[in-house]
Design a protein around this motif. Structure first.
Motif, PDB file in Angstrom:
ATOM      1  N   TRP A   1       0.792  -1.227   0.000  1.00  0.00           N
ATOM      2  CA  TRP A   1       0.000   0.000   0.000  1.00  0.00           C
ATOM      3  C   TRP A   1       0.827   1.280   0.000  1.00  0.00           C
ATOM      4  O   TRP A   1       0.275   2.378   0.014  1.00  0.00           O
ATOM      5  CB  TRP A   1      -0.917   0.018   1.227  1.00  0.00           C
ATOM      6  N   THR A   2       2.129   1.207   0.009  1.00  0.00           N
ATOM      7  CA  THR A   2       2.937   2.397   0.257  1.00  0.00           C
ATOM      8  C   THR A   2       2.839   3.451  -0.841  1.00  0.00           C
ATOM      9  O   THR A   2       3.008   4.639  -0.569  1.00  0.00           O
ATOM     10  CB  THR A   2       4.405   2.007   0.466  1.00  0.00           C
ATOM     11  N   LYS A   3       2.558   3.044  -2.064  1.00  0.00           N
ATOM     12  CA  LYS A   3       2.402   4.051  -3.128  1.00  0.00           C
ATOM     13  C   LYS A   3       1.275   5.020  -2.797  1.00  0.00           C
ATOM     14  O   LYS A   3       1.351   6.214  -3.093  1.00  0.00           O
ATOM     15  CB  LYS A   3       2.146   3.366  -4.474  1.00  0.00           C
ATOM     16  N   ARG A   4       0.222   4.511  -2.173  1.00  0.00           N
ATOM     17  CA  ARG A   4      -0.905   5.352  -1.778  1.00  0.00           C
ATOM     18  C   ARG A   4      -0.464   6.478  -0.829  1.00  0.00           C
ATOM     19  O   ARG A   4      -1.052   7.567  -0.811  1.00  0.00           O
ATOM     20  CB  ARG A   4      -1.959   4.507  -1.073  1.00  0.00           C
ATOM     21  N   PHE A   5       0.534   6.188  -0.066  1.00  0.00           N
ATOM     22  CA  PHE A   5       0.993   7.086   1.000  1.00  0.00           C
ATOM     23  C   PHE A   5       1.914   8.196   0.488  1.00  0.00           C
ATOM     24  O   PHE A   5       2.035   9.259   1.107  1.00  0.00           O
ATOM     25  CB  PHE A   5       1.694   6.182   2.025  1.00  0.00           C
ATOM     26  N   HIS A   6       2.551   7.979  -0.667  1.00  0.00           N
ATOM     27  CA  HIS A   6       3.623   8.870  -1.106  1.00  0.00           C
ATOM     28  C   HIS A   6       3.219  10.336  -1.285  1.00  0.00           C
ATOM     29  O   HIS A   6       3.881  11.225  -0.741  1.00  0.00           O
ATOM     30  CB  HIS A   6       4.244   8.341  -2.399  1.00  0.00           C
ATOM     31  N   PRO A   7       2.191  10.676  -2.061  1.00  0.00           N
ATOM     32  CA  PRO A   7       1.909  12.106  -2.260  1.00  0.00           C
ATOM     33  C   PRO A   7       1.420  12.804  -0.997  1.00  0.00           C
ATOM     34  O   PRO A   7       1.673  13.999  -0.814  1.00  0.00           O
ATOM     35  CB  PRO A   7       0.860  12.120  -3.367  1.00  0.00           C
ATOM     36  N   GLY A   8       0.720  12.078  -0.126  1.00  0.00           N
ATOM     37  CA  GLY A   8       0.311  12.691   1.144  1.00  0.00           C
ATOM     38  C   GLY A   8       1.506  13.019   2.013  1.00  0.00           C
ATOM     39  O   GLY A   8       1.546  14.068   2.675  1.00  0.00           O
ATOM     40  N   TRP A   9       2.496  12.128   2.005  1.00  0.00           N
ATOM     41  CA  TRP A   9       3.712  12.403   2.761  1.00  0.00           C
ATOM     42  C   TRP A   9       4.470  13.572   2.144  1.00  0.00           C
ATOM     43  O   TRP A   9       5.072  14.384   2.855  1.00  0.00           O
ATOM     44  CB  TRP A   9       4.582  11.154   2.833  1.00  0.00           C
ATOM     45  N   GLY A  10       4.418  13.683   0.811  1.00  0.00           N
ATOM     46  CA  GLY A  10       5.008  14.845   0.156  1.00  0.00           C
ATOM     47  C   GLY A  10       4.333  16.135   0.599  1.00  0.00           C
ATOM     48  O   GLY A  10       4.986  17.164   0.779  1.00  0.00           O
ATOM     49  N   ALA A  11       3.008  16.081   0.778  1.00  0.00           N
ATOM     50  CA  ALA A  11       2.287  17.264   1.258  1.00  0.00           C
ATOM     51  C   ALA A  11       2.723  17.644   2.671  1.00  0.00           C
ATOM     52  O   ALA A  11       2.934  18.826   2.983  1.00  0.00           O
ATOM     53  CB  ALA A  11       0.778  17.000   1.222  1.00  0.00           C
ATOM     54  N   VAL A  12       2.874  16.639   3.536  1.00  0.00           N
ATOM     55  CA  VAL A  12       3.367  16.890   4.902  1.00  0.00           C
ATOM     56  C   VAL A  12       4.736  17.555   4.847  1.00  0.00           C
ATOM     57  O   VAL A  12       5.004  18.549   5.547  1.00  0.00           O
ATOM     58  CB  VAL A  12       3.444  15.569   5.697  1.00  0.00           C
TER      59      VAL A  12
END
Length: 469
Positions: free
Chosen positions: A211-222
Motif C-alpha cells: 500500500w505504500t504508493k498510496r501514501f507517497h503524495p500525502g507524505w510529500g504534502a506533509v
C-alpha cells in the motif's frame, strides 16, 4: 526584501530561484481562462477519486493510523467526519486522492500531478481560511513545478527505482504551501532546498501490491508544508536542490543522471501551461496500460466468444514493461487489487472478457475469476515499436483465435489524453460515479457543483460539500 530575478539573470539563476520567481509573481488573472478551467476539472477528478477511496478498507486503516498520531484539528478529510491537525489532514487527503490509482497523470512527466499538489492546497487552504481563487493559483503553481521536474528526468526516477510522484510531491507541495503562506522568493528557494532532504518513495511496493504508493503524495504534502513553514521562519535550505552536487538529479537518478535535461524544469514558466495537458484516467489502473486497454475494448466487438482467443500479444511502451509486465508469472495472477492495477495481462484479459474495466473489476470475485486468469495466462507483453511514449501511453493488442485468424488494434493516443481529454461533462460524469460510491446521489451532485465553482468563494464554504459530518 524580495528581489526577483532579472531577464538577463534568468537563464543562469539556480532552478529553484527561477521556480520561486514564477510562483511568487503568479496571480489569478495571469492564468489563462482555459487553463483555470482545466485546473478546476483536474481538481474535480482528484476529489472524486478521493471520495471513492472511502469505500475501500485502506481508507479506514489509514485514518486509524493517522488519528493515533495526534488529536483533533481544524482541517477536514474527504468524505469523513474527522477533523485533523493540518499535516495529518494533508496526509489523509493525499492517501485518499491517490489511493485508487485512478487520479490524473501528466504523461510526459509520468507524475500524478494533482495528487502531488491538491492535498497540500486543500488542507493548508482550509487551515488558513484562504479564498478558493488563491487555492487554485497555488495549485497551478505547484502543478507546473511538478510536471517540469518530472519531464526533466525523462523517466529516470522510475528507472532508478523511485516512484516519481513520491519524489516530486515534496517540491510541488513546498511551492503550493509557500504560495499560500505568502513566502518571499528567498524563502521559497529555501523551502525547495529543505524539501530535497525529505523527497523519497521507493517502488518496492510493485513486488507484492503493498500500500505504500498510496501514501507517497500525502507524505510529500506533509513535507512541503513543513518545509514552507521552516523557511518562513528563517530556516536555511540549499539554493541548488535540483542541479547542485549531490542534489536531486544526481542522487535520485544515479546512472540515469546523464539522461536528464535540467533546463526543462524552468522552461517557459508562465508562458506555456503544462497542467492543461494532464490526462484524466478512464480506467482505475496504471496509466501505462491505458492505450492497450483501449485497443482491447475496441477488439472485443470483433470477438463474439472471447473463449476462442488462443493467445494475446500486448504491446506497451518498452520502458514501462518492468512495471506492468514483469515478472510475467506474477502479473498473470495478481494476488491483490493493487497488484492487478499494475498487471497488463489481467487488465487486458478483463477488458476482452467483460467489455469494461472499472473499480468493480478489482473486487475479490473478479480478481479470482478463473476465466479471466486463464486468459491472462495466455498473454505475453512486448515493447510497442509504434509507441508515441512518452507523449502518449500508446498500446496495442493482437489476438490469435482458435480458427487461426489474427486481429489487431493499436491506439496511439490513449483515452483521456491529448485530443481525447475529458471535458467538464466527462469529468463530471466520472466524479459522480466515483463520489457516488460513498455519497448519496444528491450529495455527490452538490459536491460536483461546489468544486466547479471552487475559485468563486472562500474554500471553507466549499469544504462542507466534500467532507462528512
Amino acid at each position: 526584501m524580495n528581489i526577483a530575478t532579472t531577464p538577463a539573470e534568468a537563464s543562469t539563476a539556480p532552478l529553484a530561484r527561477r521556480i520561486a520567481d514564477f510562483a511568487v509573481a503568479l496571480d489569478y488573472d495571469l492564468i489563462p481562462a482555459k487553463v483555470r478551467e482545466r485546473a478546476r476539472i483536474q481538481m474535480l477528478d482528484g476529489l472524486g477519486v478521493g471520495l471513492a477511496s472511502n469505500a475501500y478498507p485502506f481508507a479506514a486503516r489509514a485514518m486509524a493510523g493517522i488519528q493515533a498520531l495526534g488529536g483533533a484539528g481544524d482541517c477536514g478529510v474527504l468524505g469523513r467526519p474527522e477533523r485533523l491537525p493540518l499535516r495529518d489532514a494533508a496526509l489523509a487527503n493525499g492517501i485518499l486522492i491517490h489511493g485508487l490509482d485512478f487520479d490524473d497523470t501528466h504523461l510526459a512527466s509520468i507524475v500524478h500531478a494533482t495528487a502531488a499538489c491538491l492535498p497540500c492546497a486543500l488542507s493548508l487552504g482550509e487551515h488558513l481560511g484562504a479564498h478558493g481563487r488563491d487555492v487554485l493559483v497555488a495549485y497551478a503553481a505547484g502543478m507546473e513545478a511538478a510536471i517540469r521536474i518530472g519531464a526533466a528526468v525523462k523517466g529516470g526516477f522510475h528507472h532508478a527505482g523511485f516512484h516519481a510522484t513520491g519524489i516530486v510531491s515534496h517540491f510541488s507541495s513546498a511551492i503550493v504551501a509557500g504560495k499560500l503562506l505568502g513566502l518571499t522568493v528567498e524563502q521559497l528557494v529555501s523551502a525547495q532546498g529543505i524539501a530535497a532532504s525529505t523527497a523519497a518513495g521507493v517502488q518496492v511496493f510493485l513486488e507484492e501490491g503493498a500500500w505504500t504508493k498510496r501514501f507517497h503524495p500525502g507524505w510529500g504534502a506533509v513535507a512541503g508544508i513543513t518545509a514552507a513553514h521552516l523557511a518562513q521562519h528563517g530556516f536555511v535550505g540549499p539554493s541548488r536542490p535540483y542541479e547542485g552536487k549531490f542534489g536531486l538529479l544526481e542522487t535520485h537518478l544515479q546512472t540515469h543522471a546523464g539522461e536528464a535535461d535540467p533546463a526543462l524544469i524552468a522552461d517557459a514558466l508562465g508562458q506555456r501551461w503544462d497542467l492543461a495537458d494532464t490526462a484524466i484516467k478512464p480506467y482505475p489502473v496504471c496509466h501505462f496500460i491505458h492505450g492497450a486497454a483501449d485497443a482491447a475494448l475496441e477488439l472485443r466487438a470483433e470477438v463474439p466468444d472471447p473463449r476462442a482467443i488462443r493467445s494475446i500479444r500486448i504491446l506497451l511502451p518498452g520502458p514501462t514493461l518492468p512495471i506492468v509486465a514483469e515478472p510475467a508469472a506474477d502479473k498473470a495472477r495478481p494476488q491483490t487489487d493493487y497488484a492487478a492495477k499494475f498487471s497488463a495481462p489481467f487488465v487486458i484479459a478483463t477488458c476482452l472478457l467483460r467489455g469494461r474495466f472499472g473499480l468493480a473489476e478489482l473486487e475479490p470475485a473478479p480478481l479470482a475469476d478463473p476465466e479471466v486468469l486463464a486468459l491472462s495466462a495466455r498473454s505475453h507483453c512486448e515493447a510497442d515499436p509504434d509507441t508515441a511514449f512518452p507523449a502518449y501511453f500508446s498500446g496495442g493488442v493482437e489476438l490469435e483465435l482458435s480458427d487461426r485468424r489474427r486481429l489487431r488494434r493499436h491506439v496511439r493516443v490513449n483515452g483521456g489524453a491529448g485530443e481525447r481529454a475529458l471535458n467538464i461533462a466527462g469529468a463530471s460524469s466520472k466524479f459522480l460515479a466515483a463520489a457516488g460510491m460513498h455519497l448519496p446521489p444528491a450529495a455527490a451532485r452538490r459536491a460536483c457543483d461546489a468544486v466547479l465553482a471552487i475559485d468563486m468563494k472562500p474554500l471553507r464554504e466549499t469544504m462542507p460539500a466534500l467532507v462528512g459530518g
